[in-house]
Design an enzyme around this catalytic site. Sequence first.
Site, PDB file in Angstrom:
ATOM      1  N   THR A  67       4.197   6.247  12.502  1.00 20.98           N
ATOM      2  CA  THR A  67       2.833   6.628  13.814  1.00 20.98           C
ATOM      3  C   THR A  67       2.318   5.520  15.255  1.00 20.98           C
ATOM      4  OG1 THR A  67       2.373   8.320  12.121  1.00 20.98           O
ATOM      5  CG2 THR A  67       1.676   8.382  14.661  1.00 20.98           C
TER       6      THR A  67
ATOM      7  N   LEU B 271      -3.607   5.601  11.380  1.00 24.21           N
ATOM      8  CA  LEU B 271      -1.934   5.949  11.094  1.00 24.21           C
ATOM      9  C   LEU B 271      -1.474   5.384  11.308  1.00 24.21           C
ATOM     10  CD1 LEU B 271      -1.938   5.280  15.269  1.00 24.21           C
ATOM     11  CD2 LEU B 271      -2.982   7.847  14.086  1.00 24.21           C
ATOM     12  N   ASP B 272      -0.542   5.955   9.926  1.00 24.37           N
ATOM     13  CA  ASP B 272       0.265   5.640   9.594  1.00 24.37           C
ATOM     14  C   ASP B 272       1.813   4.317   9.803  1.00 24.37           C
ATOM     15  OD1 ASP B 272       0.034   8.055   7.120  1.00 24.37           O
ATOM     16  OD2 ASP B 272       1.691   9.546   8.132  1.00 24.37           O
ATOM     17  N   ALA B 273       2.367   3.758   9.631  1.00 24.82           N
ATOM     18  CA  ALA B 273       2.894   2.488  10.097  1.00 24.82           C
ATOM     19  C   ALA B 273       3.904   2.844  11.230  1.00 24.82           C
ATOM     20  CB  ALA B 273       3.464   2.175   9.060  1.00 24.82           C
TER      21      ALA B 273
ATOM     22  N   ARG C 187       2.311  15.383   9.184  1.00 24.42           N
ATOM     23  CA  ARG C 187       3.604  15.745   8.824  1.00 24.42           C
ATOM     24  C   ARG C 187       4.245  16.096   7.667  1.00 24.42           C
ATOM     25  NH1 ARG C 187       3.997   8.708   7.478  1.00 24.42           N
ATOM     26  NH2 ARG C 187       6.298   9.974   6.857  1.00 24.42           N
TER      27      ARG C 187
END
Length: 402
Positions: free
Chosen positions: A189, A185-187, A292
């Site tokens: 998120t 996951l993105d940081a 996104r």
Amino acid sequence: MYCPSFLGITPRRAYTHFAAMSPKVLKPRRGKAPPVEFSQPEYYFEDGLRKVRPYTQTYLAHAKQRWVSRTVPEVFASEMPRRCTENMIIEAMKRGDILVNDAVVSPDYILKGGESLCSLNCHRHEPPIPDTPIHVLEQTKDYVVFDKPHGITVHPNELNFHNTALEILRRDHDIPTYMHAINRLDAVTSGVVIFANVADPTVRERFQPPNVDSAAGSDSLVQKEYVCRVVGEFPIDPIVVREPILQSAGKVRVDSTGKPSETRFVRKWYDPASNTSLVSCYLTTGRQHQIRLHVAHLQHPIVNDRLYNPDYMKDWAPMNSSLTVNGETRFYPADIPPEKQPYMPYYLNPETPCHKCKEELEGSNTPNPSNMKIWLRAIRYQGPDWKFEVDTPDWADPRIIE
């Protein structure tokens, strides 16, 4: 820290096994490299943040073909223009902090194919992260599943090593070193993340089952559900977005030449007071920034997404060291000299004052933990014989407004 010889190289100090810069750090291959012992990081906690004391770092790399017949200062300055200058590398070589084939060489030395570079004593800071506990959902000898908080990177990257979910779990929950990320996951998120022993074919195929439909991507048997809060009145009927996503030169964007990508969206509610919608997202593929990008493509970007929401970007940019230009995120603005760049491995003379050390001592430029998130959460991952879920976030309540 101690490091044994590695592929014929015996550096004077320890190295890390993650790619923190270009030239990249060597990674163990096929599990044949000898084990590496890492010293415990010195964490401290203040202002709602988990911080790491600055430390020195050593990096290893093999000479790439494009480096051949060039000097070491030329290579470093061209590969990492925002991290060092030729003069910084020349001085580091004179100090013996940059080695070729584990030996001190002149700054005029011309690199040859197959040679190794070792960069010692890089002064390193890591960005602070929110001091949010990592809640483990399930742990066995083969895997660990946890709820990743906003603001924490899943695994080491060029900015963070100790301040990552992987290293924190290794320290606080004693997870084995053979476990690595099944999903990322993105940081910014939050939500379900799985680490597993991917070296075991049985474990790997359980969480990454073989693809039965090549057009659907490699995760076709894994169901992934996210929830996000977006700008505007999202379409009431379910909608599927199949816009390809291209990752190139550090940029991620919707592009016809990109990889096939598919997301199905279902609106849960629309709140006229805040002009926002809560949307469930079901991923068929798992491209970087897929949700996104797809909601932004529909003109309904995530409310507080500083990369893809133009209105939010305008308010955020003056307060943040990262800039967004033509969709590219630049954490290290090019007009700032290397010795002033935020959170970089510095090739500094030991007597050179470090601006990050000074800032940390003064408590200046301290980030706000509440700004390290977007309204996007992975709430369910499910396979043929497993299922992991987390609760819905507080911002799923329409009464919550930034």
